[in-house]
Design an enzyme around this catalytic site. Structure first.
Site, PDB file in Angstrom:
ATOM      1  N   GLY A  14     -10.489  87.766  83.311  1.00 30.51           N
ATOM      2  CA  GLY A  14     -10.799  88.291  81.978  1.00 30.51           C
ATOM      3  C   GLY A  14     -11.808  87.438  81.242  1.00 30.51           C
ATOM      4  N   SER A  15     -12.981  87.226  81.867  1.00 34.09           N
ATOM      5  CA  SER A  15     -13.925  86.263  81.268  1.00 34.09           C
ATOM      6  C   SER A  15     -15.247  86.889  80.850  1.00 34.09           C
ATOM      7  CB  SER A  15     -14.152  85.088  82.223  1.00 34.09           C
ATOM      8  OG  SER A  15     -14.371  85.526  83.546  1.00 34.09           O
ATOM      9  N   THR A  16     -15.269  88.199  80.555  1.00 35.82           N
ATOM     10  CA  THR A  16     -16.523  88.802  80.079  1.00 35.82           C
ATOM     11  C   THR A  16     -16.714  88.594  78.577  1.00 35.82           C
ATOM     12  OG1 THR A  16     -15.496  90.960  79.720  1.00 35.82           O
ATOM     13  CG2 THR A  16     -16.515  90.589  81.876  1.00 35.82           C
ATOM     14  N   ILE A  19     -12.147  84.111  74.760  1.00 32.26           N
ATOM     15  CA  ILE A  19     -11.713  82.790  75.242  1.00 32.26           C
ATOM     16  C   ILE A  19     -12.107  82.608  76.709  1.00 32.26           C
ATOM     17  CG2 ILE A  19      -9.664  81.381  75.715  1.00 32.26           C
ATOM     18  CD1 ILE A  19      -8.371  82.693  73.193  1.00 32.26           C
ATOM     19  N   GLY A  20     -11.957  83.666  77.514  1.00 29.00           N
ATOM     20  CA  GLY A  20     -12.286  83.577  78.942  1.00 29.00           C
ATOM     21  C   GLY A  20     -13.749  83.231  79.164  1.00 29.00           C
ATOM     22  N   SER A 141       0.276  81.520  74.376  1.00 27.56           N
ATOM     23  CA  SER A 141      -0.019  81.761  72.961  1.00 27.56           C
ATOM     24  C   SER A 141       1.082  81.147  72.112  1.00 27.56           C
ATOM     25  CB  SER A 141      -0.059  83.279  72.738  1.00 27.56           C
ATOM     26  OG  SER A 141       0.128  83.590  71.381  1.00 27.56           O
ATOM     27  N   TYR A 154       4.699  91.256  73.360  1.00 21.63           N
ATOM     28  CA  TYR A 154       3.649  90.265  73.680  1.00 21.63           C
ATOM     29  C   TYR A 154       4.266  88.868  73.750  1.00 21.63           C
ATOM     30  CZ  TYR A 154      -0.497  87.300  72.987  1.00 21.63           C
ATOM     31  OH  TYR A 154      -1.480  86.338  73.114  1.00 21.63           O
TER      32      TYR A 154
HETATM   33  N1  LIG Z   1      -7.577  85.798  70.563  1.00 16.07           N
HETATM   34  C1  LIG Z   1      -6.574  85.077  70.104  1.00 16.07           C
HETATM   35  O1  LIG Z   1      -6.446  84.799  68.885  1.00 16.07           O
HETATM   36  C2  LIG Z   1      -5.543  84.535  71.077  1.00 16.07           C
HETATM   37  C3  LIG Z   1      -4.542  83.679  70.604  1.00 16.07           C
HETATM   38  C4  LIG Z   1      -3.623  83.154  71.514  1.00 16.07           C
HETATM   39  C5  LIG Z   1      -3.702  83.479  72.851  1.00 16.07           C
HETATM   40  N2  LIG Z   1      -4.677  84.329  73.295  1.00 16.07           N
HETATM   41  C6  LIG Z   1      -4.714  84.629  74.734  1.00 16.07           C
HETATM   42  O2  LIG Z   1      -5.972  84.251  75.261  1.00 16.07           O
HETATM   43  C7  LIG Z   1      -6.351  85.118  76.317  1.00 16.07           C
HETATM   44  C8  LIG Z   1      -7.739  85.702  76.051  1.00 16.07           C
HETATM   45  O3  LIG Z   1      -7.709  86.361  74.815  1.00 16.07           O
HETATM   46  P1  LIG Z   1      -9.052  86.982  74.150  1.00 16.07           P
HETATM   47  O4  LIG Z   1      -8.721  87.322  72.743  1.00 16.07           O
HETATM   48  O5  LIG Z   1     -10.193  86.083  74.437  1.00 16.07           O
HETATM   49  O6  LIG Z   1      -9.182  88.329  75.019  1.00 16.07           O
HETATM   50  P2  LIG Z   1     -10.165  89.551  74.827  1.00 16.07           P
HETATM   51  O7  LIG Z   1     -11.280  89.201  73.887  1.00 16.07           O
HETATM   52  O8  LIG Z   1      -9.347  90.761  74.544  1.00 16.07           O
HETATM   53  O9  LIG Z   1     -10.798  89.669  76.293  1.00 16.07           O
HETATM   54  C9  LIG Z   1     -10.057  90.193  77.349  1.00 16.07           C
HETATM   55  C10 LIG Z   1     -10.847  90.003  78.627  1.00 16.07           C
HETATM   56  O10 LIG Z   1     -10.063  90.497  79.704  1.00 16.07           O
HETATM   57  C11 LIG Z   1     -10.843  91.411  80.470  1.00 16.07           C
HETATM   58  N3  LIG Z   1      -9.904  92.362  81.049  1.00 16.07           N
HETATM   59  C12 LIG Z   1      -9.082  93.221  80.385  1.00 16.07           C
HETATM   60  N4  LIG Z   1      -8.300  93.888  81.276  1.00 16.07           N
HETATM   61  C13 LIG Z   1      -8.643  93.414  82.518  1.00 16.07           C
HETATM   62  C14 LIG Z   1      -8.193  93.689  83.844  1.00 16.07           C
HETATM   63  N5  LIG Z   1      -7.221  94.582  84.056  1.00 16.07           N
HETATM   64  N6  LIG Z   1      -8.754  93.016  84.900  1.00 16.07           N
HETATM   65  C15 LIG Z   1      -9.737  92.092  84.674  1.00 16.07           C
HETATM   66  N7  LIG Z   1     -10.201  91.795  83.426  1.00 16.07           N
HETATM   67  C16 LIG Z   1      -9.660  92.443  82.379  1.00 16.07           C
HETATM   68  C17 LIG Z   1     -11.853  91.974  79.508  1.00 16.07           C
HETATM   69  O11 LIG Z   1     -13.012  92.347  80.226  1.00 16.07           O
HETATM   70  P3  LIG Z   1     -13.502  93.870  80.434  1.00 16.07           P
HETATM   71  O12 LIG Z   1     -13.155  94.627  79.187  1.00 16.07           O
HETATM   72  O13 LIG Z   1     -14.961  93.660  80.657  1.00 16.07           O
HETATM   73  O14 LIG Z   1     -12.747  94.337  81.658  1.00 16.07           O
HETATM   74  C18 LIG Z   1     -12.159  90.747  78.657  1.00 16.07           C
HETATM   75  O15 LIG Z   1     -13.093  89.903  79.309  1.00 16.07           O
HETATM   76  C19 LIG Z   1      -5.238  86.176  76.414  1.00 16.07           C
HETATM   77  O16 LIG Z   1      -4.323  85.823  77.402  1.00 16.07           O
HETATM   78  C20 LIG Z   1      -4.591  86.117  75.037  1.00 16.07           C
HETATM   79  O17 LIG Z   1      -3.244  86.538  75.065  1.00 16.07           O
HETATM   80  C21 LIG Z   1      -5.597  84.862  72.447  1.00 16.07           C
END
Ligand SMILES: NC(=O)c1ccc[n+]([C@@H]2O[C@H](COP(=O)([O-])OP(=O)(O)OC[C@H]3O[C@@H](n4cnc5c(N)ncnc54)[C@H](OP(=O)(O)O)[C@@H]3O)[C@@H](O)[C@H]2O)c1
Length: 264
Positions: A14-16, A19-20, A141, A154
């Site tokens: 999930g790095s597109t 955080i990824g 998280s 979640y």
């Molecule tokens: N954001 C926050 O405030 C926060 C806080 C605490 C923890 N976290 C944790 O940090 C992590 C990243 O969060 P984020 O907010 O950066 O996420 P995000 O912006 O929603 O990004 C999700 C990423 O996952 C990819 N993805 C989604 N479904 C997929 C699948 N089935 N196979 C492969 N790739 C997939 C998406 O790429 P495509 O759409 O291109 O497939 C995108 O790159 C998560 O585990 C989240 O629970 C986030």
């Protein structure tokens, strides 16, 4: 501290974006060959190109696959062969009334947030232990520790992920492979700005808006601002390094002090 990951191959699920993407960039900056992952070819290629621009000379491999399926996970393993650093970053989140949410939605959270990471660990951990070096990480998280009433599904999935990390660390005991979780707090990722402006005065510039948001809606945060994705990535890069060799079985916080606890 000079972190050198030259010769290591990393996979960040999930790095597109978000955080990824920051983690993939940070690992590339430290010299690792990095596999960028997402579901679509186009977005994966764009993200890999962006990392290439940010880190000239970076060795970035785009791997499009839905890693929540067995086929997708196998495709990633076959495309990459060896993986030395596995960062299970992929996770979905969203609010849902705990009395209304369906069994299917609970299952989806388990499949994406827990089982996909378990499956990838099963695929890559034996290679790491066989070579005597490896790093497995899970992005958890604050919700793993402070279960949110509007996101029980979640929170539970992230609590389970901490247990997965602790368990696999025991499985890898004495092998030179470390396994850890990173507890991320509220982070400045895409969509968060819109969310903030729904709750505070739209006329405020971003810096003031996020401070007002944190003061009024996230008063537990000691940082009193959102965390930048690069700040999470810094911890992940450190845990991936040789220097972090004695840290395993842990859950390390990059939560801006959000969780009101002395440990972990
Ligand atoms: N954001 C926050 O405030 C926060 C806080 C605490 C923890 N976290 C944790 O940090 C992590 C990243 O969060 P984020 O907010 O950066 O996420 P995000 O912006 O929603 O990004 C999700 C990423 O996952 C990819 N993805 C989604 N479904 C997929 C699948 N089935 N196979 C492969 N790739 C997939 C998406 O790429 P495509 O759409 O291109 O497939 C995108 O790159 C998560 O585990 C989240 O629970 C986030």
């Amino acid at each position: 501290m000079q972190i050198d990951l030259l010769g290591r191959t990393a996979l960040v699920t999930g790095s597109t974006q978000g955080i990824g993407a920051a983690i993939a960039t940070g690992l590339a900056r430290s010299g690792a060959r990095v596999a960028v992952n997402g579901r679509s070819e186009g977005r994966v290629r764009e993200s890999a190109a962006a990392i290439g621009r940010a880190v000239p000379g970076a060795d970035v491999v785009p791997v499009a696959a839905d890693v929540t399926t067995e086929t997708g996970a196998r495709h990633v393993a076959e495309s990459l062969g060896r993986v030395d650093i596995l960062v299970n970053n992929l996770g979905v989140f969203g609010a849902a009334d705990p009395l209304e949410i369906t069994d299917d939605e609970w299952r989806r959270y388990f499949e994406v947030n827990v089982l996909a990471a378990v499956r990838l660990t099963r695929l890559f951990l034996p290679g790491m232990t066989g070579r005597g070096w490896g790093r497995v990480q899970y992005i958890a998280s604050d919700s793993a520790i402070v279960t949110p009433a509007e996101m029980i599904h979640y929170g539970v999935s992230k609590t389970a992920l901490l247990a997965v990390g602790r368990g696999f660390a025991k499985q890898a005991a004495g092998t030179g492979v470390t396994v850890n979780s990173v507890i991320a707090g509220p982070t400045h990722t895409g969509g968060v700005e819109d969310f903030v402006y729904e709750l505070v005065d739209r006329e405020l510039p971003w810096e003031e808006a996020q401070r007002a948001f944190m003061r009024e809606h996230r008063p537990q945060s000691l940082l009193q601002r959102l965390i930048e994705p690069e700040e999470i990535a810094n911890m992940v890069v450190y845990l991936a390094s040789d220097q972090a060799s004695a840290t395993t079985g842990g859950a390390l916080r990059v939560d801006g002090g959000y969780v009101d606890a002395i440990l972990p």
